[in-house]
Motif scaffolding. Sequence first.
Motif, PDB file in Angstrom:
ATOM      1  N   TYR A   8      -5.741  15.552  37.932  1.00 45.22           N
ATOM      2  CA  TYR A   8      -4.592  15.258  37.074  1.00 45.22           C
ATOM      3  C   TYR A   8      -4.422  13.752  36.905  1.00 45.22           C
ATOM      4  O   TYR A   8      -4.201  13.259  35.790  1.00 45.22           O
ATOM      5  CB  TYR A   8      -3.349  15.884  37.710  1.00 45.22           C
ATOM      6  CG  TYR A   8      -2.073  15.729  36.902  1.00 45.22           C
ATOM      7  CD1 TYR A   8      -1.893  16.422  35.722  1.00 45.22           C
ATOM      8  CD2 TYR A   8      -1.045  14.897  37.352  1.00 45.22           C
ATOM      9  CE1 TYR A   8      -0.725  16.301  34.994  1.00 45.22           C
ATOM     10  CE2 TYR A   8       0.134  14.767  36.632  1.00 45.22           C
ATOM     11  CZ  TYR A   8       0.286  15.470  35.448  1.00 45.22           C
ATOM     12  OH  TYR A   8       1.441  15.338  34.737  1.00 45.22           O
ATOM     13  N   LYS A  61      -4.711  12.251  33.131  1.00 41.72           N
ATOM     14  CA  LYS A  61      -3.474  12.020  32.398  1.00 41.72           C
ATOM     15  C   LYS A  61      -2.847  10.635  32.577  1.00 41.72           C
ATOM     16  O   LYS A  61      -1.759  10.381  32.071  1.00 41.72           O
ATOM     17  CB  LYS A  61      -2.444  13.104  32.781  1.00 41.72           C
ATOM     18  CG  LYS A  61      -2.814  14.488  32.269  1.00 41.72           C
ATOM     19  CD  LYS A  61      -2.875  14.522  30.753  1.00 41.72           C
ATOM     20  CE  LYS A  61      -3.515  15.806  30.245  1.00 41.72           C
ATOM     21  NZ  LYS A  61      -3.948  15.704  28.853  1.00 41.72           N
ATOM     22  N   TYR A  71     -10.941  20.156  32.846  1.00 41.27           N
ATOM     23  CA  TYR A  71     -10.072  21.230  32.393  1.00 41.27           C
ATOM     24  C   TYR A  71      -8.706  20.699  31.981  1.00 41.27           C
ATOM     25  O   TYR A  71      -8.189  21.048  30.923  1.00 41.27           O
ATOM     26  CB  TYR A  71      -9.927  22.268  33.509  1.00 41.27           C
ATOM     27  CG  TYR A  71      -9.215  23.512  33.038  1.00 41.27           C
ATOM     28  CD1 TYR A  71      -9.917  24.513  32.380  1.00 41.27           C
ATOM     29  CD2 TYR A  71      -7.856  23.682  33.226  1.00 41.27           C
ATOM     30  CE1 TYR A  71      -9.283  25.635  31.918  1.00 41.27           C
ATOM     31  CE2 TYR A  71      -7.203  24.816  32.772  1.00 41.27           C
ATOM     32  CZ  TYR A  71      -7.935  25.793  32.118  1.00 41.27           C
ATOM     33  OH  TYR A  71      -7.296  26.901  31.660  1.00 41.27           O
ATOM     34  N   LYS A  90      -7.770  17.753  31.043  1.00 37.62           N
ATOM     35  CA  LYS A  90      -7.810  16.894  29.854  1.00 37.62           C
ATOM     36  C   LYS A  90      -7.527  17.710  28.591  1.00 37.62           C
ATOM     37  O   LYS A  90      -6.811  17.262  27.701  1.00 37.62           O
ATOM     38  CB  LYS A  90      -9.198  16.245  29.772  1.00 37.62           C
ATOM     39  CG  LYS A  90      -9.205  14.900  29.080  1.00 37.62           C
ATOM     40  CD  LYS A  90     -10.546  14.209  29.259  1.00 37.62           C
ATOM     41  CE  LYS A  90     -11.695  15.084  28.794  1.00 37.62           C
ATOM     42  NZ  LYS A  90     -13.008  14.514  29.098  1.00 37.62           N
ATOM     43  N   ASP A  91      -8.083  18.938  28.539  1.00 37.97           N
ATOM     44  CA  ASP A  91      -7.921  19.745  27.339  1.00 37.97           C
ATOM     45  C   ASP A  91      -6.775  20.751  27.418  1.00 37.97           C
ATOM     46  O   ASP A  91      -6.191  21.099  26.408  1.00 37.97           O
ATOM     47  CB  ASP A  91      -9.224  20.509  27.058  1.00 37.97           C
ATOM     48  CG  ASP A  91     -10.324  19.570  26.628  1.00 37.97           C
ATOM     49  OD1 ASP A  91      -9.994  18.466  26.157  1.00 37.97           O
ATOM     50  OD2 ASP A  91     -11.495  19.917  26.792  1.00 37.97           O
ATOM     51  N   ALA A  92      -6.494  21.232  28.627  1.00 36.67           N
ATOM     52  CA  ALA A  92      -5.558  22.358  28.731  1.00 36.67           C
ATOM     53  C   ALA A  92      -4.102  21.915  28.823  1.00 36.67           C
ATOM     54  O   ALA A  92      -3.206  22.712  28.604  1.00 36.67           O
ATOM     55  CB  ALA A  92      -5.921  23.227  29.936  1.00 36.67           C
ATOM     56  N   PRO A 116      -1.467  19.579  27.195  1.00 33.88           N
ATOM     57  CA  PRO A 116      -1.228  18.655  26.077  1.00 33.88           C
ATOM     58  C   PRO A 116      -0.328  17.484  26.469  1.00 33.88           C
ATOM     59  O   PRO A 116       0.673  17.680  27.172  1.00 33.88           O
ATOM     60  CB  PRO A 116      -0.553  19.523  25.015  1.00 33.88           C
ATOM     61  CG  PRO A 116      -0.240  20.805  25.654  1.00 33.88           C
ATOM     62  CD  PRO A 116      -0.881  20.893  26.975  1.00 33.88           C
ATOM     63  N   ASN A 167     -11.120  26.631  26.295  1.00 30.60           N
ATOM     64  CA  ASN A 167     -11.368  25.204  26.291  1.00 30.60           C
ATOM     65  C   ASN A 167     -11.595  24.648  24.901  1.00 30.60           C
ATOM     66  O   ASN A 167     -11.060  23.629  24.532  1.00 30.60           O
ATOM     67  CB  ASN A 167     -12.631  24.936  27.102  1.00 30.60           C
ATOM     68  CG  ASN A 167     -12.257  24.294  28.399  1.00 30.60           C
ATOM     69  OD1 ASN A 167     -11.123  23.860  28.553  1.00 30.60           O
ATOM     70  ND2 ASN A 167     -13.182  24.233  29.315  1.00 30.60           N
ATOM     71  N   ALA A 171      -8.521  24.555  23.033  1.00 33.06           N
ATOM     72  CA  ALA A 171      -7.655  23.492  23.513  1.00 33.06           C
ATOM     73  C   ALA A 171      -8.131  22.130  22.992  1.00 33.06           C
ATOM     74  O   ALA A 171      -7.321  21.284  22.647  1.00 33.06           O
ATOM     75  CB  ALA A 171      -7.620  23.495  25.027  1.00 33.06           C
ATOM     76  N   THR A 172      -9.446  21.958  22.900  1.00 30.02           N
ATOM     77  CA  THR A 172      -9.954  20.684  22.403  1.00 30.02           C
ATOM     78  C   THR A 172      -9.505  20.465  20.968  1.00 30.02           C
ATOM     79  O   THR A 172      -9.057  19.398  20.583  1.00 30.02           O
ATOM     80  CB  THR A 172     -11.493  20.652  22.407  1.00 30.02           C
ATOM     81  OG1 THR A 172     -11.933  21.488  23.450  1.00 30.02           O
ATOM     82  CG2 THR A 172     -12.000  19.254  22.555  1.00 30.02           C
ATOM     83  N   GLY A 225      -5.980  19.856  21.006  1.00 29.03           N
ATOM     84  CA  GLY A 225      -5.608  18.692  21.819  1.00 29.03           C
ATOM     85  C   GLY A 225      -5.775  17.363  21.100  1.00 29.03           C
ATOM     86  O   GLY A 225      -4.951  16.466  21.284  1.00 29.03           O
ATOM     87  N   ALA A 259      -2.873  16.210  18.954  1.00 23.91           N
ATOM     88  CA  ALA A 259      -1.713  15.977  19.819  1.00 23.91           C
ATOM     89  C   ALA A 259      -1.833  14.609  20.468  1.00 23.91           C
ATOM     90  O   ALA A 259      -0.870  13.847  20.524  1.00 23.91           O
ATOM     91  CB  ALA A 259      -1.633  17.049  20.882  1.00 23.91           C
ATOM     92  N   ARG A 260      -3.053  14.315  20.922  1.00 26.02           N
ATOM     93  CA  ARG A 260      -3.240  13.051  21.615  1.00 26.02           C
ATOM     94  C   ARG A 260      -3.019  11.884  20.650  1.00 26.02           C
ATOM     95  O   ARG A 260      -2.419  10.883  20.977  1.00 26.02           O
ATOM     96  CB  ARG A 260      -4.638  12.993  22.210  1.00 26.02           C
ATOM     97  CG  ARG A 260      -4.701  12.150  23.443  1.00 26.02           C
ATOM     98  CD  ARG A 260      -6.023  12.348  24.140  1.00 26.02           C
ATOM     99  NE  ARG A 260      -6.182  13.724  24.579  1.00 26.02           N
ATOM    100  CZ  ARG A 260      -7.377  14.290  24.752  1.00 26.02           C
ATOM    101  NH1 ARG A 260      -8.477  13.618  24.521  1.00 26.02           N
ATOM    102  NH2 ARG A 260      -7.457  15.515  25.168  1.00 26.02           N
ATOM    103  N   PHE A 297      -1.410   9.987  42.563  1.00 23.82           N
ATOM    104  CA  PHE A 297      -2.038  11.306  42.466  1.00 23.82           C
ATOM    105  C   PHE A 297      -3.462  11.266  43.017  1.00 23.82           C
ATOM    106  O   PHE A 297      -3.952  12.236  43.580  1.00 23.82           O
ATOM    107  CB  PHE A 297      -2.062  11.778  41.009  1.00 23.82           C
ATOM    108  CG  PHE A 297      -0.779  12.422  40.574  1.00 23.82           C
ATOM    109  CD1 PHE A 297      -0.477  13.710  40.987  1.00 23.82           C
ATOM    110  CD2 PHE A 297       0.132  11.751  39.777  1.00 23.82           C
ATOM    111  CE1 PHE A 297       0.706  14.319  40.593  1.00 23.82           C
ATOM    112  CE2 PHE A 297       1.310  12.356  39.378  1.00 23.82           C
ATOM    113  CZ  PHE A 297       1.604  13.645  39.790  1.00 23.82           C
TER     114      PHE A 297
END
Lengths: 306, 319
Positions: free
Chosen positions: A118, A122, A183, A185-187, A189, B3, B6-7, B10, B13-14, B40
């Motif tokens: 993460y 992100k 994962y 990065k794409d899943a 938003p 995936n 989502a790409t 995505g 959105a980005r 993190f």
Amino acid sequence: MTTARITLASTTRPKTARGRRRQSDGSRVLPYIFLGILIVYFLIPIWWLFVASTKDVTGLFQGTSGALWFDKNFALGSNLADLFTYNDGIYLRWLGNSVFYSLTAGVGATILSVLAGYGFAKFRFFGRRFFFAVLLGSVMVPLTALVIPDFILLSDLNLTDTIWAVILPSLLNPFGVYLMQVYIKDAVPEELLEAARIDGAGEFRTFIQVAFPLMRPAFVTVLLLSIVGTWNNYFLPLAMLQNTQLYPITVGIGLWEGQASANNGGGHSLWGLIIVGALVSIIPLIIAFLSLQKYWQGGLSIGAVK
Amino acid sequence: MANADATLAGSPARASTRTITPRRGSKAGERRRGRVGWLFIAPFAIVFIVFLIAPLAYAFYLSLYTKGLATGGVPVFSGLDNYIQAFTDPVFLGGVLFVAHFALVLIPVQMVISLAVALVLDAIVTRFTRFARLMIFLPYAVPAVIGALMWGFLYSPSFGPLTQLFGANAPFPLSPDNIFYGLMNVVTWQWAGYYMIIIYAALRGIDPTLYEAARIDGANAWQVAWRIKVPMVSSALVLILVFALIGTLQFFTEPAILTQVSNGSITLGFTPNIYAFNQAFQYSNVNYASALSFSLGIVVFIAVYIFLFATRKRGGFLR
């Protein structure tokens, strides 16, 4: 989905293709034969293990029904009783150790992977690209090349021959971080995270309540891979542990095998224990994989679809 | 599959967040967020440093020393002597040669089997093929120790079916002449199903309308498989090739378990990892073992890096 694909294909096929259809019947049988042979090949060792577990010592060495079929005397029950009582039930202890090591190290490694994945996916921060490159490089370092260096380091800290010597090095799972990063990065938003931040949620709360639920398939996959990795590990505990009470099942059975081959003739009953012990040790993971199918099958494609 | 969707969803959105962020976040806010990013990563980074960087650095340091009888058991600095010894040590080189040869023969065989099975399972979905998929994958759930043991038993003249089938002159797959293939069989059995599942999952992720389009253009099933499916899963193939390469070069568990029952075919330096293990734990030669481990790590790293670089257009790793 594929079923739909196939029905579609067969209904749209032109009527004139009768000859073609017969040919495709022939090519329908071939794949089944191919798969049938492979199923037999992949199941034979497990079948042998099951059959051999039901034999007593005489059946094992002087049985008349062959290696792949049951003997007259069905001794699975007494073999299991022997296994669980031999040497004050050390087998159960090993099984317990394996469960403990793989759950703690598996859960720990997965949590570290999720957090780091993460963070890499992100956040933009100084050194991110460099450290991600280092991480990818480390995926290519064979983990067993670290066992002896880890051993030397931990023995200087007096930590070898403890549970920590097995658990701590197993927390390292660079590939898990890579999978999670790809994962996430794409899943997950960006706009969802942004909305949570604007609503005043702290970064950690955003992670737990907004981002984490979206990562579940990858989380389960990394968890399963980490648990299996620790459960199956042999080299690390073999190098780290001296005290047989701390052995996981893999090293324990390896120990019995060494003892049984060392006193060739006298090891008869030990061979029986090894066989039934091997059978019992593979049951938990087989059950886990069969019952968790829908979770791991999709997740394994992460990192391979891009 | 999810995936790919989502790409697609995505990227716009980005792009839109990027236009929002400068308006909202000040430079200080960005910097604060960057620090949170580090938080993190920190737990993993600590484990990474303690159990990867530090041991490697320490092993490298130790590998520069030699402990000998002449020095009374006190380690003395000897520079790269251990490495010179390693790369002129016939036992170590023999081990390296064995795993390189093994990888060269084993990996193509494994790839062909797992790709063929995945293509068949992707093309035909019935209850039987679903069952086949699970059964072929099953060995992955069996620890390598147990897998090697089971095959050791099946190979053995006293437990296995070979004597029954062939009588007194049954082949012994662990004899010095056969051990290469004996081990190859064990490893293929253990891993082909796992590789098959990865390829299969990637095949499931292909948009099926592609096949329809190809079929309308007159492509038959073989052409669809070769021209569409295989190229579309090439990054999965690269991934498992890398796994297989790393796994084979650090070969340890199977030969270590089968040593006992191989009647001497598996020697103390059979693979580089077994040699390093024996140097460390049989001969207590920690300095030389460190040099061997370090050399093995470097050799594998370079081999994999070259491979990934050569296939970088196909793989997702080095882009």
